[in-house]
Each structure stands twice: as C-alpha cells, then as structure tokens.
Design an enzyme around this catalytic site. Structure first.
Site, PDB file in Angstrom:
ATOM      1  N   LEU A   1     -40.921  62.290  84.345  1.00 38.01           N
ATOM      2  CA  LEU A   1     -42.233  63.243  84.836  1.00 38.01           C
ATOM      3  C   LEU A   1     -41.726  63.580  86.341  1.00 38.01           C
ATOM      4  CD1 LEU A   1     -45.161  61.306  83.466  1.00 38.01           C
ATOM      5  CD2 LEU A   1     -44.223  63.490  82.563  1.00 38.01           C
ATOM      6  N   ASP A   2     -42.054  64.864  86.490  1.00 36.56           N
ATOM      7  CA  ASP A   2     -41.847  65.224  87.891  1.00 36.56           C
ATOM      8  C   ASP A   2     -42.479  64.292  88.897  1.00 36.56           C
ATOM      9  OD1 ASP A   2     -40.473  67.616  86.924  1.00 36.56           O
ATOM     10  OD2 ASP A   2     -42.306  68.868  87.360  1.00 36.56           O
ATOM     11  N   ARG A   3     -41.898  64.684  90.189  1.00 31.20           N
ATOM     12  CA  ARG A   3     -42.621  63.645  91.208  1.00 31.20           C
ATOM     13  C   ARG A   3     -44.187  63.656  91.276  1.00 31.20           C
ATOM     14  NH1 ARG A   3     -43.518  64.366  96.923  1.00 31.20           N
ATOM     15  NH2 ARG A   3     -42.776  66.377  96.752  1.00 31.20           N
TER      16      ARG A   3
ATOM     17  N   THR B   1     -46.132  65.155  88.794  1.00 33.67           N
ATOM     18  CA  THR B   1     -46.874  65.177  87.598  1.00 33.67           C
ATOM     19  C   THR B   1     -47.417  63.835  87.504  1.00 33.67           C
ATOM     20  OG1 THR B   1     -45.446  66.858  86.607  1.00 33.67           O
ATOM     21  CG2 THR B   1     -46.577  65.431  85.055  1.00 33.67           C
TER      22      THR B   1
END
Length: 188
Positions: free
Chosen positions: A54-56, A58
């Site tokens: 998961l993106d930083r 998200t």
C-alpha cells in the site's frame, strides 16, 4: 537434525493490520521513515512480511505473514483477489469520466476495468471501488488518467478480509477459520 539440534518448522503467523497514513509498506526503509514493521515489531517472534503493498499515504487492510505460499496466491494476478477501496477525490467525478473508468482504462498496456464503482455518500467525490488488478498504484493512476487527484485512499477489504474492529495503526491475528478460508481460496 541440524548441528545436533532438532529442526522444527516455523509456526505460520497471519496478521491483519489497519495501516495508517505516512507509513511505508516495506521491511526496511533506507530513508528511515516509519514502516509497517515498526507497528508489528512486537507481535510475534517469527519474521513476517507484508503481502503486497500500500502506498505510504494509503490506509487500510494489509496482511502480514511468514506463509510464502499463501502470500504468492494472494498477490499473483492470475488469482485475481478482490480489493475494495474507499476513494476521495479532489472534486466530484463527472458522469462522462465515470463512463470512461467503467469501460476500462489502459495502464501499462493492460486494460483495467473496475468490478464495481459506487457512490456511498450524497456526493460524487466519495467513491467505493472494487478491483482485482494488482498493478502498482492502480486506483490512483486510474483517476489521474481522467484528470482527478485522489486525496484519500483507504483499502477497506482485501481477499475478503476487512478492518472491522481494528483501529487505524492496530493489528490482530487472523482466526483459524479466516486462515483456512484464505488457503482454500474461499475468499475472493
């Protein structure tokens, strides 16, 4: 036996984390930012790893485990595990752009068609999106392709697991039933 010591198979561990913002999904960060491993460091003695990324910025459901076979099943595109996201855009999604997204957006030579697109609130700025694709940053890139900025992204479900009753930044162990369902592929 190895060096006169009995060899034991490591216990399989399965954790569900409700990932907070500003946390990177990696086991080690050269920039020394907070990682998901910092949050779960005292959860167990076994070495566990995030399943997917998961993106930083998200938030939401992230599974961590030491079960490499299950992790591969959950992340490999051919198994198409369902992910549901709560998306917040910088402005209302126009109907013409909604139609483009529903018909599919080409990213990296692959046409990505969401399984569902819903508007759970009174506006068109908050969207529920169900998708099977495992492409990197897929949800953000879909909306960027039609001119929108995702201001908040929360994965509310992954392979049938939800963050229900798990506060942001907290985790819980999966139940034996959940593990069994994932292993059998009963969750989507």
């Amino acid at each position: 036996m190895f060096h006169d010591q009995p060899v034991r198979r490591e216990r399989k561990v399965y954790l569900l984390l409700n990932k907070p913002k500003n946390t990177v999904t990696t086991t080690d960060d050269p920039e020394e930012r907070r990682t998901v491993m910092d949050i779960v460091q005292n959860a167990c003695s076994e070495r566990i790893y995030p399943v997917g990324r998961l993106d930083r910025n998200t938030t939401g459901v992230l599974l961590l485990t030491n079960d490499g076979d299950l992790a591969a099943k959950l992340t490999h595109p051919k198994f198409g595990k369902k992910k549901i996201y709560a998306v917040t855009l910088d402005r209302d999604l126009e109907e013409v752009d909604e139609a483009i997204i529903r018909n599919g957006i080409v990213l990296d030579d692959e046409k990505i068609v969401p399984d569902a697109l819903e508007f759970p609130k009174e506006d068109r700025k908050h969207i529920g999106m169900e998708i099977h694709s495992g492409q990197n940053r897929v949800v953000r890139r879909i909306f960027e392709k039609v001119g929108y900025k995702v201001t908040a992204l929360d994965r509310v479900s992954f392979a049938g697991l939800t963050k229900k009753n798990v506060s942001r930044g907290r985790y819980r162990f999966l139940t034996p039933k959940e593990v069994s369902m994932l292993q059998m592929g009963a969750f989507e």
